[in-house]
Design a protein around this motif. Structure first.
Motif, mmCIF file in Angstrom:
data_model
loop_
_atom_site.group_PDB
_atom_site.id
_atom_site.type_symbol
_atom_site.label_atom_id
_atom_site.label_comp_id
_atom_site.label_asym_id
_atom_site.label_seq_id
_atom_site.Cartn_x
_atom_site.Cartn_y
_atom_site.Cartn_z
ATOM 1 N N GLU A 44 0.844 -1.190 0.000
ATOM 2 C CA GLU A 44 0.000 0.000 0.000
ATOM 3 C C GLU A 44 0.879 1.239 0.000
ATOM 4 O OE1 GLU A 44 -2.586 -0.418 3.344
ATOM 5 O OE2 GLU A 44 -3.455 -2.280 2.567
ATOM 6 N N THR A 45 0.404 2.295 -0.629
ATOM 7 C CA THR A 45 1.176 3.527 -0.783
ATOM 8 C C THR A 45 1.714 4.047 0.545
ATOM 9 O OG1 THR A 45 -0.169 4.092 -2.703
ATOM 10 C CG2 THR A 45 1.100 5.869 -1.708
ATOM 11 N N GLU A 46 0.918 3.962 1.590
ATOM 12 C CA GLU A 46 1.355 4.512 2.880
ATOM 13 C C GLU A 46 2.488 3.707 3.522
ATOM 14 O OE1 GLU A 46 -2.431 2.161 3.432
ATOM 15 O OE2 GLU A 46 -1.903 3.882 2.226
ATOM 16 N N SER A 47 2.802 2.535 2.997
ATOM 17 C CA SER A 47 3.872 1.722 3.578
ATOM 18 C C SER A 47 5.209 1.892 2.863
ATOM 19 C CB SER A 47 3.471 0.247 3.594
ATOM 20 O OG SER A 47 3.293 -0.228 2.272
ATOM 21 N N ARG B 36 7.516 4.029 2.937
ATOM 22 C CA ARG B 36 8.640 4.556 3.731
ATOM 23 C C ARG B 36 9.109 3.570 4.805
ATOM 24 N NH1 ARG B 36 10.926 7.526 0.586
ATOM 25 N NH2 ARG B 36 9.784 9.287 -0.221
ATOM 26 N N ARG B 37 8.476 2.410 4.880
ATOM 27 C CA ARG B 37 8.867 1.401 5.873
ATOM 28 C C ARG B 37 10.267 0.886 5.602
ATOM 29 N NH1 ARG B 37 3.890 -2.759 6.933
ATOM 30 N NH2 ARG B 37 2.524 -1.253 7.928
ATOM 31 N N CYS C 137 6.190 -5.323 4.762
ATOM 32 C CA CYS C 137 4.748 -5.060 4.862
ATOM 33 C C CYS C 137 4.119 -5.746 6.068
ATOM 34 C CB CYS C 137 4.046 -5.523 3.589
ATOM 35 S SG CYS C 137 4.459 -4.506 2.160
#
Length: 182
Positions: free
Chosen positions: A22-25, A27-28, A123
């Motif tokens: 997912e886009t929000e992940s 920067r993990r 993820c």
């Protein structure tokens, strides 16, 4: 060893890992300490581009292409299609160095499968590399990863019991633990 089959199985595994990103992940952190998830996905794209270049043109440039127009799934399908159509020749030039196209395919399979595992770990979705696939990739990794690659492209091997599953041995050989603390 059938390099095309290894490549196909590695891509299928990696596609399953990439599917849930997912886009929000992006920067993990990842098991590849120098890359976040977005950078790792960019590296995977570059790897697929290199495989495609080698299969269709017989030459892999040393500088990655800048475009990112296609998604991972599209690039993976293009690589499989190029392999099925038959490589441009028996050898590929990597820079100016010749490489057997089957070796390129096998090394690409290691790269894709292991980075597919990295993506799943980043993820938070542990997804082991299938043991039969890992058992075929491990000897390839042992042939191509040398001492000079440690600390540059790969971490120091992690010790695991001799009876550990092939997937754990493959990851350990490439400097990864079988789990990644986020």
């Amino acid at each position: 060893m059938n390099a095309g089959e290894l490549l196909e199985r590695s891509l299928a595994y990696a596609l399953g890992s990439v599917a849930g990103v997912e886009t929000e992940s992006l920067r993990r952190g990842t098991p590849c300490a120098e890359w976040d998830l977005g950078e790792l996905l960019g590296h995977l794209d570059d790897s697929l581009d290199a495989l495609y270049e080698g299969l269709t043109g017989g030459r892999i440039g040393l500088v990655p292409r800048a475009d990112r127009a296609c998604g991972f799934r599209t690039r993976a399908c293009a690589v499989l299609g190029a392999w099925a159509a038959g490589p441009a020749g028996e050898r590929v030039l990597v820079g100016e160095r010749p490489l057997d196209v089957r070796v390129m395919g096998a090394v690409g399979a290691v790269e894709i499968a292991v980075h597919g595992w990295d993506v799943a770990q980043a993820c938070g979705r542990p997804r082991p590399i299938p043991v039969p696939l890992a058992a075929e990739l491990l000897p390839v990794a042992r042939c191509v990863v040398g001492v000079e690659d440690r600390g540059v492209r790969f971490g120091v091997p992690v010790e695991v019991p001799a009876h550990a599953r092939a997937d754990v041995q493959l990851l350990a050989f490439l400097g990864r633990r079988d789990s990644f603390p986020r």
